[in-house]
Design a protein around this motif. Structure first.
Motif, PDB file in Angstrom:
ATOM      1  N   SER A 283      38.336  46.324  27.087  1.00 56.70           N
ATOM      2  CA  SER A 283      37.826  45.119  26.433  1.00 56.70           C
ATOM      3  C   SER A 283      37.600  45.562  25.106  1.00 56.70           C
ATOM      4  O   SER A 283      37.385  44.695  24.198  1.00 56.70           O
ATOM      5  CB  SER A 283      36.631  44.630  27.235  1.00 56.70           C
ATOM      6  OG  SER A 283      36.970  44.320  28.377  1.00 56.70           O
ATOM      7  N   SER A 284      36.922  46.707  24.560  1.00 55.10           N
ATOM      8  CA  SER A 284      36.337  47.051  23.687  1.00 55.10           C
ATOM      9  C   SER A 284      37.591  47.279  22.524  1.00 55.10           C
ATOM     10  O   SER A 284      37.699  47.273  21.430  1.00 55.10           O
ATOM     11  CB  SER A 284      35.631  48.347  23.606  1.00 55.10           C
ATOM     12  OG  SER A 284      36.330  49.484  23.887  1.00 55.10           O
ATOM     13  N   ARG A 285      38.814  47.485  23.168  1.00 57.40           N
ATOM     14  CA  ARG A 285      39.973  47.635  22.344  1.00 57.40           C
ATOM     15  C   ARG A 285      40.694  46.227  22.033  1.00 57.40           C
ATOM     16  O   ARG A 285      41.745  46.222  21.366  1.00 57.40           O
ATOM     17  CB  ARG A 285      41.008  48.497  22.895  1.00 57.40           C
ATOM     18  CG  ARG A 285      40.497  49.919  22.883  1.00 57.40           C
ATOM     19  CD  ARG A 285      41.442  50.863  23.778  1.00 57.40           C
ATOM     20  NE  ARG A 285      40.976  52.401  23.720  1.00 57.40           N
ATOM     21  CZ  ARG A 285      41.640  53.290  24.249  1.00 57.40           C
ATOM     22  NH1 ARG A 285      42.942  53.155  24.624  1.00 57.40           N
ATOM     23  NH2 ARG A 285      40.975  54.389  24.264  1.00 57.40           N
ATOM     24  N   ARG A 286      40.295  45.120  22.569  1.00 59.89           N
ATOM     25  CA  ARG A 286      40.551  43.706  22.365  1.00 59.89           C
ATOM     26  C   ARG A 286      42.033  43.538  23.156  1.00 59.89           C
ATOM     27  O   ARG A 286      43.003  42.857  22.551  1.00 59.89           O
ATOM     28  CB  ARG A 286      40.562  43.310  21.065  1.00 59.89           C
ATOM     29  CG  ARG A 286      39.112  43.603  20.463  1.00 59.89           C
ATOM     30  CD  ARG A 286      39.111  42.853  19.072  1.00 59.89           C
ATOM     31  NE  ARG A 286      37.860  43.267  18.494  1.00 59.89           N
ATOM     32  CZ  ARG A 286      37.098  42.330  17.821  1.00 59.89           C
ATOM     33  NH1 ARG A 286      37.672  41.204  17.502  1.00 59.89           N
ATOM     34  NH2 ARG A 286      36.063  42.810  17.585  1.00 59.89           N
ATOM     35  N   TRP A 287      42.217  44.145  24.103  1.00 58.99           N
ATOM     36  CA  TRP A 287      43.493  43.817  24.931  1.00 58.99           C
ATOM     37  C   TRP A 287      43.240  42.598  25.662  1.00 58.99           C
ATOM     38  O   TRP A 287      43.532  42.002  26.356  1.00 58.99           O
ATOM     39  CB  TRP A 287      43.504  45.055  25.785  1.00 58.99           C
ATOM     40  CG  TRP A 287      44.039  46.260  25.275  1.00 58.99           C
ATOM     41  CD1 TRP A 287      43.982  46.676  23.862  1.00 58.99           C
ATOM     42  CD2 TRP A 287      45.065  47.337  25.894  1.00 58.99           C
ATOM     43  NE1 TRP A 287      44.556  47.668  23.840  1.00 58.99           N
ATOM     44  CE2 TRP A 287      44.921  48.388  25.102  1.00 58.99           C
ATOM     45  CE3 TRP A 287      45.194  47.613  27.068  1.00 58.99           C
ATOM     46  CZ2 TRP A 287      45.731  49.427  25.124  1.00 58.99           C
ATOM     47  CZ3 TRP A 287      45.996  48.781  27.530  1.00 58.99           C
ATOM     48  CH2 TRP A 287      46.302  49.595  26.537  1.00 58.99           C
TER      49      TRP A 287
END
Length: 85
Positions: free
Chosen positions: A81-85
């Motif tokens: 989620s932090s990598r915005r996948w």
């Protein structure tokens, strides 16, 4: 008239049928008695415990499974989620 040999064969066949019928009858009687005795020893429906995977157990297991998966994969999900996948 029936000859003596034919009478002996007829008598032998009749006695053989009677003997075989008696044996079969006794065997069936023993089988039915043993099945009846076995069924009378089974617990009644009110005494039967819920199976291992009954409805209640399955829902509890599903809840526990979901909590475990969430706990184990939470860091992976946060990283993705932090990598915005």
């Amino acid at each position: 008239m029936i000859s003596v040999l034919a009478q002996e064969r007829l008598l032998g066949a009749a006695l053989g049928c009677a003997f075989t019928g008696t044996i079969v009858f006794e065997q069936r009687k023993r089988i039915y008695d043993s099945v009846s005795h076995h069924q009378s020893q089974l617990p009644s429906q009110s005494q039967v415990k819920e199976p291992i995977f009954g409805k209640k157990s399955r829902s509890e297991f599903a809840l526990l499974w979901n909590k475990t998966v969430d706990h184990i994969f939470a860091p992976v999900i946060e990283a993705i989620s932090s990598r915005r996948w």
